[in-house]
Write an enzyme that holds these catalytic residues in place. Sequence first.
Site, mmCIF file in Angstrom:
data_model
loop_
_atom_site.group_PDB
_atom_site.id
_atom_site.type_symbol
_atom_site.label_atom_id
_atom_site.label_comp_id
_atom_site.label_asym_id
_atom_site.label_seq_id
_atom_site.Cartn_x
_atom_site.Cartn_y
_atom_site.Cartn_z
ATOM 1 N N ASP A 43 6.744 15.020 12.569
ATOM 2 C CA ASP A 43 7.244 14.373 11.345
ATOM 3 C C ASP A 43 6.538 14.943 10.120
ATOM 4 O OD1 ASP A 43 8.738 11.824 10.194
ATOM 5 O OD2 ASP A 43 6.786 11.958 9.205
ATOM 6 N N TYR A 72 4.501 16.765 1.694
ATOM 7 C CA TYR A 72 3.248 16.962 2.430
ATOM 8 C C TYR A 72 2.694 18.371 2.225
ATOM 9 C CZ TYR A 72 4.806 12.770 5.029
ATOM 10 O OH TYR A 72 5.264 11.528 5.396
ATOM 11 N N LYS A 80 11.735 15.437 4.954
ATOM 12 C CA LYS A 80 12.243 14.428 4.014
ATOM 13 C C LYS A 80 12.418 15.004 2.617
ATOM 14 C CE LYS A 80 9.172 11.305 6.569
ATOM 15 N NZ LYS A 80 7.916 12.027 6.788
ATOM 16 N N HIS A 115 13.404 10.146 1.306
ATOM 17 C CA HIS A 115 12.032 9.672 1.491
ATOM 18 C C HIS A 115 11.794 8.263 0.932
ATOM 19 C CE1 HIS A 115 7.799 11.565 2.184
ATOM 20 N NE2 HIS A 115 7.769 10.281 2.449
ATOM 21 N N SER A 133 14.246 6.428 4.599
ATOM 22 C CA SER A 133 12.872 5.990 4.767
ATOM 23 C C SER A 133 12.540 5.005 3.658
ATOM 24 C CB SER A 133 11.942 7.211 4.711
ATOM 25 O OG SER A 133 10.599 6.816 4.850
ATOM 26 N N ASN A 134 11.804 3.994 4.026
ATOM 27 C CA ASN A 134 11.357 2.981 3.064
ATOM 28 C C ASN A 134 12.519 2.193 2.452
ATOM 29 O OD1 ASN A 134 8.457 3.624 3.211
ATOM 30 N ND2 ASN A 134 9.136 5.600 2.395
ATOM 31 N N GLN A 160 12.784 4.975 8.534
ATOM 32 C CA GLN A 160 11.341 5.130 8.762
ATOM 33 C C GLN A 160 10.606 4.301 7.717
ATOM 34 O OE1 GLN A 160 8.100 8.484 7.926
ATOM 35 N NE2 GLN A 160 9.481 9.170 9.548
ATOM 36 N N TRP A 207 5.818 4.115 10.133
ATOM 37 C CA TRP A 207 4.773 5.015 9.630
ATOM 38 C C TRP A 207 3.441 4.285 9.473
ATOM 39 C CZ3 TRP A 207 2.787 4.002 4.710
ATOM 40 C CH2 TRP A 207 3.623 3.595 3.681
ATOM 41 N N LEU A 242 -1.361 3.499 12.899
ATOM 42 C CA LEU A 242 -2.783 3.181 13.132
ATOM 43 C C LEU A 242 -3.408 2.511 11.907
ATOM 44 C CD1 LEU A 242 -3.726 6.498 14.982
ATOM 45 C CD2 LEU A 242 -3.716 4.206 15.988
ATOM 46 N N GLN A 295 -3.633 3.595 9.111
ATOM 47 C CA GLN A 295 -4.452 4.634 8.464
ATOM 48 C C GLN A 295 -5.930 4.503 8.859
ATOM 49 O OE1 GLN A 295 -3.414 5.004 4.259
ATOM 50 N NE2 GLN A 295 -1.227 5.140 4.724
ATOM 51 N N ILE A 304 -5.355 13.696 19.459
ATOM 52 C CA ILE A 304 -3.916 13.966 19.629
ATOM 53 C C ILE A 304 -3.521 13.686 21.071
ATOM 54 C CG2 ILE A 304 -2.223 15.871 19.699
ATOM 55 C CD1 ILE A 304 -3.641 16.947 17.113
HETATM 56 P P1 NAD Z 1 -1.912 6.690 10.756
HETATM 57 O O1 NAD Z 1 -1.743 5.222 10.727
HETATM 58 O O2 NAD Z 1 -1.222 7.496 11.792
HETATM 59 O O3 NAD Z 1 -3.502 6.933 10.800
HETATM 60 C C1 NAD Z 1 -4.043 8.215 10.830
HETATM 61 C C2 NAD Z 1 -5.552 8.120 10.779
HETATM 62 O O4 NAD Z 1 -6.042 7.354 11.876
HETATM 63 C C3 NAD Z 1 -6.203 9.497 10.951
HETATM 64 O O5 NAD Z 1 -6.352 10.139 9.729
HETATM 65 C C4 NAD Z 1 -7.522 9.157 11.617
HETATM 66 O O6 NAD Z 1 -8.442 8.834 10.627
HETATM 67 C C5 NAD Z 1 -7.204 7.932 12.400
HETATM 68 N N1 NAD Z 1 -6.983 8.225 13.843
HETATM 69 C C6 NAD Z 1 -5.973 8.910 14.420
HETATM 70 N N2 NAD Z 1 -6.078 8.893 15.761
HETATM 71 C C7 NAD Z 1 -7.207 8.204 16.047
HETATM 72 C C8 NAD Z 1 -7.868 7.852 17.244
HETATM 73 N N3 NAD Z 1 -7.379 8.188 18.436
HETATM 74 N N4 NAD Z 1 -9.021 7.138 17.158
HETATM 75 C C9 NAD Z 1 -9.523 6.778 15.967
HETATM 76 N N5 NAD Z 1 -8.942 7.076 14.789
HETATM 77 C C10 NAD Z 1 -7.797 7.781 14.826
HETATM 78 O O7 NAD Z 1 -1.596 7.224 9.279
HETATM 79 P P2 NAD Z 1 -0.511 8.059 8.507
HETATM 80 O O8 NAD Z 1 -0.813 9.493 8.570
HETATM 81 O O9 NAD Z 1 -0.427 7.431 7.174
HETATM 82 O O10 NAD Z 1 0.880 7.754 9.234
HETATM 83 C C11 NAD Z 1 1.400 8.535 10.288
HETATM 84 C C12 NAD Z 1 2.541 9.427 9.826
HETATM 85 O O11 NAD Z 1 3.593 8.652 9.251
HETATM 86 C C13 NAD Z 1 2.174 10.376 8.671
HETATM 87 O O12 NAD Z 1 1.350 11.436 9.085
HETATM 88 C C14 NAD Z 1 3.531 10.771 8.201
HETATM 89 O O13 NAD Z 1 4.108 11.733 9.064
HETATM 90 C C15 NAD Z 1 4.278 9.439 8.285
HETATM 91 N N6 NAD Z 1 4.284 8.708 6.983
HETATM 92 C C16 NAD Z 1 5.484 8.524 6.368
HETATM 93 C C17 NAD Z 1 5.549 7.849 5.157
HETATM 94 C C18 NAD Z 1 6.876 7.640 4.498
HETATM 95 O O14 NAD Z 1 6.910 7.231 3.340
HETATM 96 N N7 NAD Z 1 7.970 7.894 5.168
HETATM 97 C C19 NAD Z 1 4.378 7.368 4.546
HETATM 98 C C20 NAD Z 1 3.166 7.559 5.200
HETATM 99 C C21 NAD Z 1 3.126 8.218 6.417
#
Ligand code: NAD
Length: 273
Positions: free
Chosen positions: A49, A54, A79, A112, A140-141, A161, A187, A190, A192, A237
């Site tokens: 994704d 990005y 997007k 997006h 998305s959103n 999304q 999205w 986790l 973040q 990963i």
């Molecule tokens: P996420 O919730 O996936 O969190 C990522 C963070 O969690 C990493 O930077 C790391 O610090 C931590 N992490 C990852 N794996 C871990 C593990 N196994 N143990 C401990 N910590 C860990 O955050 P994100 O990147 O905001 O969201 C995921 C994806 O969603 C984005 O990369 C993007 O592709 C998508 N996204 C889309 C939108 C949108 O507006 N459509 C907005 C934000 C994100």
Amino acid sequence: MTDLTLRSTQKLLDGRAFPIFGLGVWQSRGGDEVNAVRWALEAGYRHIDTAAIYKNEEGVGRAIRESGVPREEIWLTTKLWTNDIRKGQARQGLEKSLERLGLDYVDLYLLHWPVEGRLAAWDEFEKMRGEGLCRSIGVSNFMVEHLEELIAHGGTPTVNQIELHPHLQQRDVVAFCQAKGIVVEGWSPLIQGKFKEHSLFEEIGQSVGKTAAQVVLRWAVQKQFVTIPKSTNQNRIQENADVFDFEITAADMARIDALETGERFADPYNITF
Ligand code: NAD
């Protein structure tokens, strides 16, 4: 539920099979995105994704092209950014993304954010899908009112999304999408990284021999949300994708549900970008 695997898919309204688990690459830059995509494909992921904003489509495309995995086995989402939606530049947006990616189509093209110009952009998305530049189209959103507007316009988004994690469960949007057959993709699954603030995930993880991160992701999988955690660390990963050999009990699912705070990272009703 236990029959789900990393390669499981959900059927979209256009009939295509959307992998339920993928790698997010927001904020993966400077070569990290190349490694992350390569490691993810090696670990068995088949869904990536990204987005124009990005600024890593070159690296993502390179990793896909050099992976040795046949293109048709990989689901790639990108997007269209808000300024292109506002300016009526959907076609230019996708053409530029494809050029950066070095690919001749994307699997899913998303609007997006629901900014002004979205209906005209959608009409262009339909044309580009007809030409094979994107194979599925979605949003998305989008909140319920944005979806209702698009559907009234004659649009059939396959995917929405949205921000979706234990702190923000968006039950109204999820219920609306599920009733219409729109697949919900979450999205920031986790939170973040903020999942670490709760001992609950650790606790549930200990009872099933899994990490806290795996419990948070499994919660999303069991909710039938397509999920796209981000990491640029090879071990994480692999760890994040290893969520298909255990189940969270109904009682523990309810304890996670109770973590809702309503806190958002970004607000579709107040888009400042
Ligand atoms: P996420 O919730 O996936 O969190 C990522 C963070 O969690 C990493 O930077 C790391 O610090 C931590 N992490 C990852 N794996 C871990 C593990 N196994 N143990 C401990 N910590 C860990 O955050 P994100 O990147 O905001 O969201 C995921 C994806 O969603 C984005 O990369 C993007 O592709 C998508 N996204 C889309 C939108 C949108 O507006 N459509 C907005 C934000 C994100």
